[in-house]
Scaffold this motif. Structure first.
Motif, PDB file in Angstrom:
ATOM      1  N   GLN A 198      47.813  23.206  45.104  1.00  0.00           N
ATOM      2  CA  GLN A 198      48.652  23.114  43.900  1.00  0.00           C
ATOM      3  C   GLN A 198      48.935  24.502  43.336  1.00  0.00           C
ATOM      4  N   LEU A 199      47.927  25.381  43.357  1.00  0.00           N
ATOM      5  CA  LEU A 199      48.125  26.749  42.893  1.00  0.00           C
ATOM      6  C   LEU A 199      49.192  27.445  43.731  1.00  0.00           C
ATOM      7  N   THR A 200      49.119  27.282  45.043  1.00  0.00           N
ATOM      8  CA  THR A 200      50.096  27.895  45.938  1.00  0.00           C
ATOM      9  C   THR A 200      51.496  27.377  45.642  1.00  0.00           C
ATOM     10  N   LYS A 201      51.622  26.061  45.452  1.00  0.00           N
ATOM     11  CA  LYS A 201      52.933  25.478  45.133  1.00  0.00           C
ATOM     12  C   LYS A 201      53.490  26.066  43.842  1.00  0.00           C
ATOM     13  N   LYS A 202      52.645  26.165  42.827  1.00  0.00           N
ATOM     14  CA  LYS A 202      53.111  26.657  41.519  1.00  0.00           C
ATOM     15  C   LYS A 202      53.475  28.138  41.577  1.00  0.00           C
ATOM     16  N   ILE A 203      52.723  28.926  42.334  1.00  0.00           N
ATOM     17  CA  ILE A 203      53.052  30.352  42.439  1.00  0.00           C
ATOM     18  C   ILE A 203      54.309  30.544  43.274  1.00  0.00           C
ATOM     19  N   ARG A 204      54.475  29.775  44.318  1.00  0.00           N
ATOM     20  CA  ARG A 204      55.702  29.877  45.121  1.00  0.00           C
ATOM     21  C   ARG A 204      56.913  29.420  44.319  1.00  0.00           C
ATOM     22  N   GLY A 234      56.858  24.505  35.228  1.00  0.00           N
ATOM     23  CA  GLY A 234      55.594  24.211  35.892  1.00  0.00           C
ATOM     24  C   GLY A 234      55.128  25.287  36.853  1.00  0.00           C
ATOM     25  N   GLY A 235      55.936  26.320  37.033  1.00  0.00           N
ATOM     26  CA  GLY A 235      55.571  27.390  37.947  1.00  0.00           C
ATOM     27  C   GLY A 235      54.653  28.416  37.298  1.00  0.00           C
ATOM     28  N   ILE A 236      54.029  29.238  38.140  1.00  0.00           N
ATOM     29  CA  ILE A 236      53.117  30.282  37.685  1.00  0.00           C
ATOM     30  C   ILE A 236      53.528  31.585  38.356  1.00  0.00           C
ATOM     31  N   ALA A 237      53.584  32.653  37.593  1.00  0.00           N
ATOM     32  CA  ALA A 237      53.855  33.970  38.162  1.00  0.00           C
ATOM     33  C   ALA A 237      52.577  34.513  38.794  1.00  0.00           C
ATOM     34  N   MET A 238      52.710  35.158  39.943  1.00  0.00           N
ATOM     35  CA  MET A 238      51.557  35.772  40.589  1.00  0.00           C
ATOM     36  C   MET A 238      50.920  36.794  39.651  1.00  0.00           C
ATOM     37  N   SER A 296      44.881  27.382  53.471  1.00  0.00           N
ATOM     38  CA  SER A 296      46.121  27.317  54.231  1.00  0.00           C
ATOM     39  C   SER A 296      46.641  28.734  54.469  1.00  0.00           C
ATOM     40  N   PRO A 297      47.394  28.948  55.534  1.00  0.00           N
ATOM     41  CA  PRO A 297      47.948  30.284  55.784  1.00  0.00           C
ATOM     42  C   PRO A 297      48.783  30.806  54.614  1.00  0.00           C
ATOM     43  N   VAL A 298      49.518  29.916  53.958  1.00  0.00           N
ATOM     44  CA  VAL A 298      50.338  30.347  52.821  1.00  0.00           C
ATOM     45  C   VAL A 298      49.452  30.799  51.663  1.00  0.00           C
ATOM     46  N   PHE A 299      48.392  30.064  51.378  1.00  0.00           N
ATOM     47  CA  PHE A 299      47.465  30.480  50.317  1.00  0.00           C
ATOM     48  C   PHE A 299      46.842  31.827  50.649  1.00  0.00           C
TER      49      PHE A 299
END
Length: 158
Positions: free
Chosen positions: A48-54, A61-65, A111-114
């Motif tokens: 979920q963190l990865t989805k929100k940052i992407r 609902g998004g999060i900035a890195m 996950s590789p994306v995370f």
């Protein structure tokens, strides 16, 4: 002291890391030179963190890195303040022993994306700015995939 500002609530819910130095587990790990910090890694919702940052902060609902890294800067600076106060009180340098509770951890958390999107920049920021904070790391309740996850993380850490 260790409660991040409300603007980080959405991040704190995804990566619960209560830095409570006064729990039963903490008292078992504490030494004259260290204080323990307990991280509940197994409960981190990295997908979920990865989805929100992407998604990014510009989207609902998004999060900035940058906000994610700022959250951890707040955590690290709080730890350093605590270590400073403890070092003065004990009259010698005090470090952190991290206790990582891995209950519930699964391979899906790495996950590789995370790993590429979040973990690498996070570890890079941590090592550049907070290299000598942690004395030791203890792992509790490791799942069978621990060796695999450790092999992913250790090449990125010094």
């Amino acid at each position: 002291l260790f409660e991040p500002p409300a603007k980080f609530d959405n991040i704190a819910q995804l990566v619960p890391s209560k830095l409570n130095f006064h729990t039963e587990l903490a008292s078992l790990l504490s030494t004259k030179d260290t204080v323990p910090a307990i991280l509940y890694v197994g409960n981190w919702n990295t997908s979920q963190l990865t989805k929100k940052i992407r998604l990014g902060a510009d989207n609902d609902g998004g999060i900035a890195m940058d906000d994610f890294l700022e959250y951890w800067i707040y955590i690290y600076e709080s730890i350093h303040l605590y270590l400073y106060m403890e070092s003065i009180a004990r009259r010698h340098m005090v470090y952190v022993d991290e206790a990582c509770d891995l209950t519930g951890m699964s391979l899906r958390q790495f996950s590789p994306v995370f790993v590429t999107t979040i973990l690498k920049p996070w570890l890079r920021m941590t090592q550049l700015n907070y290299p000598e904070t942690t004395r030791r790391i203890f792992f509790f309740n490791p799942p069978a995939i621990m060796n695999y996850a450790w092999n992913i993380v250790t090449p990125m850490a010094s």
